[in-house]
Design a protein around this motif. Structure first.
Motif, PDB file in Angstrom:
ATOM      1  N   VAL A  23      23.351 -27.950  28.335  1.00  0.00           N
ATOM      2  CA  VAL A  23      24.548 -28.689  27.638  1.00  0.00           C
ATOM      3  C   VAL A  23      24.502 -30.155  27.661  1.00  0.00           C
ATOM      4  N   ARG A  24      24.120 -30.632  28.778  1.00  0.00           N
ATOM      5  CA  ARG A  24      24.206 -32.186  28.919  1.00  0.00           C
ATOM      6  C   ARG A  24      23.106 -32.860  28.159  1.00  0.00           C
ATOM      7  N   GLU A  80      31.158 -29.041  27.248  1.00  0.00           N
ATOM      8  CA  GLU A  80      31.155 -28.623  28.187  1.00  0.00           C
ATOM      9  C   GLU A  80      30.647 -27.190  28.162  1.00  0.00           C
ATOM     10  N   LEU A  81      29.975 -26.542  29.557  1.00  0.00           N
ATOM     11  CA  LEU A  81      29.682 -25.333  29.546  1.00  0.00           C
ATOM     12  C   LEU A  81      30.901 -24.484  29.517  1.00  0.00           C
ATOM     13  N   TRP A  82      30.827 -23.273  28.661  1.00  0.00           N
ATOM     14  CA  TRP A  82      31.736 -22.294  28.749  1.00  0.00           C
ATOM     15  C   TRP A  82      31.512 -21.113  29.447  1.00  0.00           C
ATOM     16  N   ALA A  83      30.324 -20.470  28.934  1.00  0.00           N
ATOM     17  CA  ALA A  83      29.688 -19.432  29.564  1.00  0.00           C
ATOM     18  C   ALA A  83      28.226 -19.297  29.369  1.00  0.00           C
ATOM     19  N   TYR A  84      27.387 -18.560  30.025  1.00  0.00           N
ATOM     20  CA  TYR A  84      26.020 -18.306  29.930  1.00  0.00           C
ATOM     21  C   TYR A  84      25.712 -16.927  30.230  1.00  0.00           C
ATOM     22  N   GLU A  85      24.462 -16.475  29.849  1.00  0.00           N
ATOM     23  CA  GLU A  85      23.885 -15.373  30.331  1.00  0.00           C
ATOM     24  C   GLU A  85      22.459 -15.144  29.689  1.00  0.00           C
ATOM     25  N   GLY A  86      21.567 -14.990  30.462  1.00  0.00           N
ATOM     26  CA  GLY A  86      20.090 -14.648  29.934  1.00  0.00           C
ATOM     27  C   GLY A  86      19.712 -15.870  29.168  1.00  0.00           C
ATOM     28  N   ASN A  87      19.376 -15.819  27.803  1.00  0.00           N
ATOM     29  CA  ASN A  87      19.233 -16.916  27.099  1.00  0.00           C
ATOM     30  C   ASN A  87      20.021 -17.283  25.975  1.00  0.00           C
ATOM     31  N   ARG A  88      21.441 -16.927  26.369  1.00  0.00           N
ATOM     32  CA  ARG A  88      22.425 -17.618  25.405  1.00  0.00           C
ATOM     33  C   ARG A  88      23.560 -18.577  26.307  1.00  0.00           C
ATOM     34  N   ILE A  89      24.306 -19.478  25.686  1.00  0.00           N
ATOM     35  CA  ILE A  89      25.261 -20.259  26.264  1.00  0.00           C
ATOM     36  C   ILE A  89      26.207 -20.481  25.179  1.00  0.00           C
ATOM     37  N   ALA A  90      27.427 -20.674  25.566  1.00  0.00           N
ATOM     38  CA  ALA A  90      28.541 -20.791  25.057  1.00  0.00           C
ATOM     39  C   ALA A  90      29.237 -22.241  25.573  1.00  0.00           C
ATOM     40  N   VAL A  91      29.493 -22.975  24.403  1.00  0.00           N
ATOM     41  CA  VAL A  91      30.112 -24.202  24.934  1.00  0.00           C
ATOM     42  C   VAL A  91      31.226 -24.710  24.029  1.00  0.00           C
ATOM     43  N   ARG A  92      32.134 -25.595  24.766  1.00  0.00           N
ATOM     44  CA  ARG A  92      33.377 -25.921  23.764  1.00  0.00           C
ATOM     45  C   ARG A  92      32.941 -27.478  23.886  1.00  0.00           C
ATOM     46  N   PHE A  93      33.655 -28.247  23.084  1.00  0.00           N
ATOM     47  CA  PHE A  93      33.349 -29.689  22.564  1.00  0.00           C
ATOM     48  C   PHE A  93      34.411 -30.179  22.027  1.00  0.00           C
ATOM     49  N   ALA A  94      34.386 -31.629  22.085  1.00  0.00           N
ATOM     50  CA  ALA A  94      35.266 -32.518  21.230  1.00  0.00           C
ATOM     51  C   ALA A  94      34.529 -33.720  20.901  1.00  0.00           C
ATOM     52  N   TYR A  95      34.604 -34.213  19.714  1.00  0.00           N
ATOM     53  CA  TYR A  95      34.087 -35.524  19.268  1.00  0.00           C
ATOM     54  C   TYR A  95      34.977 -36.274  18.623  1.00  0.00           C
ATOM     55  N   GLU A  96      34.854 -37.682  18.701  1.00  0.00           N
ATOM     56  CA  GLU A  96      35.747 -38.562  18.030  1.00  0.00           C
ATOM     57  C   GLU A  96      34.894 -39.394  17.064  1.00  0.00           C
ATOM     58  N   TRP A  97      35.382 -39.805  15.966  1.00  0.00           N
ATOM     59  CA  TRP A  97      34.730 -40.344  14.829  1.00  0.00           C
ATOM     60  C   TRP A  97      35.852 -40.877  13.886  1.00  0.00           C
ATOM     61  N   HIS A  98      35.197 -41.782  13.019  1.00  0.00           N
ATOM     62  CA  HIS A  98      36.088 -42.191  11.853  1.00  0.00           C
ATOM     63  C   HIS A  98      35.320 -42.352  10.702  1.00  0.00           C
ATOM     64  N   PRO A 152      34.993 -39.358  32.118  1.00  0.00           N
ATOM     65  CA  PRO A 152      35.448 -37.827  32.370  1.00  0.00           C
ATOM     66  C   PRO A 152      34.796 -37.254  31.508  1.00  0.00           C
ATOM     67  N   GLY A 153      35.090 -35.654  31.508  1.00  0.00           N
ATOM     68  CA  GLY A 153      34.586 -34.606  30.757  1.00  0.00           C
ATOM     69  C   GLY A 153      35.544 -34.045  29.958  1.00  0.00           C
ATOM     70  N   LEU A 154      35.325 -32.916  29.238  1.00  0.00           N
ATOM     71  CA  LEU A 154      36.652 -32.281  28.516  1.00  0.00           C
ATOM     72  C   LEU A 154      37.965 -31.937  29.347  1.00  0.00           C
ATOM     73  N   SER A 155      37.378 -31.264  30.419  1.00  0.00           N
ATOM     74  CA  SER A 155      38.323 -30.612  31.330  1.00  0.00           C
ATOM     75  C   SER A 155      39.254 -31.905  32.167  1.00  0.00           C
ATOM     76  N   ASP A 156      38.560 -32.878  32.477  1.00  0.00           N
ATOM     77  CA  ASP A 156      39.136 -34.001  33.171  1.00  0.00           C
ATOM     78  C   ASP A 156      40.134 -34.739  32.087  1.00  0.00           C
ATOM     79  N   LEU A 157      39.974 -34.644  30.852  1.00  0.00           N
ATOM     80  CA  LEU A 157      40.560 -35.466  29.761  1.00  0.00           C
ATOM     81  C   LEU A 157      41.684 -34.408  29.431  1.00  0.00           C
ATOM     82  N   GLY A 158      42.050 -33.295  29.814  1.00  0.00           N
ATOM     83  CA  GLY A 158      42.930 -32.363  29.508  1.00  0.00           C
ATOM     84  C   GLY A 158      42.606 -31.605  27.990  1.00  0.00           C
TER      85      GLY A 158
END
Length: 159
Positions: A23-24, A80-98, A152-158
């Motif tokens: 994920v990183r 940020e990692l949400w879940a994983y199993e075998g060859n699959r990964i679920a992530v959540r994310f947030a990005y800022e832009w203008h 800070p990561g997503l969880s740290d930022l709330g």
């Protein structure tokens, strides 16, 4: 063209630690805003759903990302990692832009990833929502490029 298979560690099956590293690595790649470099993390025939757009193969991925980063200026992403199993990964994310008018947004989303045996992503399904924010509400202030390890990561930022 080389017959040597492309390998992009860490490889599946994922452990918690290797999934976090994957994920990183994806976050770091996207924060380069380099479409050609980012496209190399995907299989030649990778299939995406990004919002309501369907993208197939590296050439389309690269074109998609070039369009994206021409519109989404000063893009900074946290995954940020949400879940994983075998060859699959679920992530959540947030990005800022203008946009080119100076309107700021924070885009929130979830992705489901599937990898081949060489660690290249062969499927990506992304659901994303954009929320307008004031420039003063921005949380991502690092210089463009890789997010610093102490930011800070997503969880740290709330988020």
């Amino acid at each position: 063209m080389s017959n040597v298979p492309e390998v992009r560690p860490p490889l599946p099956p994922f452990t918690r630690e290797s999934a976090i590293a994957k994920v990183r690595a994806a976050e770091d790649g996207w924060n380069t805003r380099d479409p050609a470099r980012v496209a190399l993390a995907y299989t030649i025939d990778s299939a995406w759903r990004n919002r309501a757009e369907f993208v197939h193969g590296r050439e389309q991925i690269q074109a998609f990302l070039a369009r994206k980063w021409q519109k989404e200026l000063d893009y900074r992403l946290i995954k940020e990692l949400w879940a994983y199993e075998g060859n699959r990964i679920a992530v959540r994310f947030a990005y800022e832009w203008h946009d080119d008018s100076g309107n700021w947004f924070r885009s929130y989303g979830n992705e489901n990833w599937e990898f081949d045996e060489n660690g290249l992503m062969r499927q990506r399904h992304a659901s994303i929502n954009d929320a307008p924010i004031r420039e003063s509400d921005r949380k991502y202030h690092w210089p463009l490029g890789r997010r610093p390890d102490d930011h800070p990561g997503l969880s740290d930022l709330g988020f």
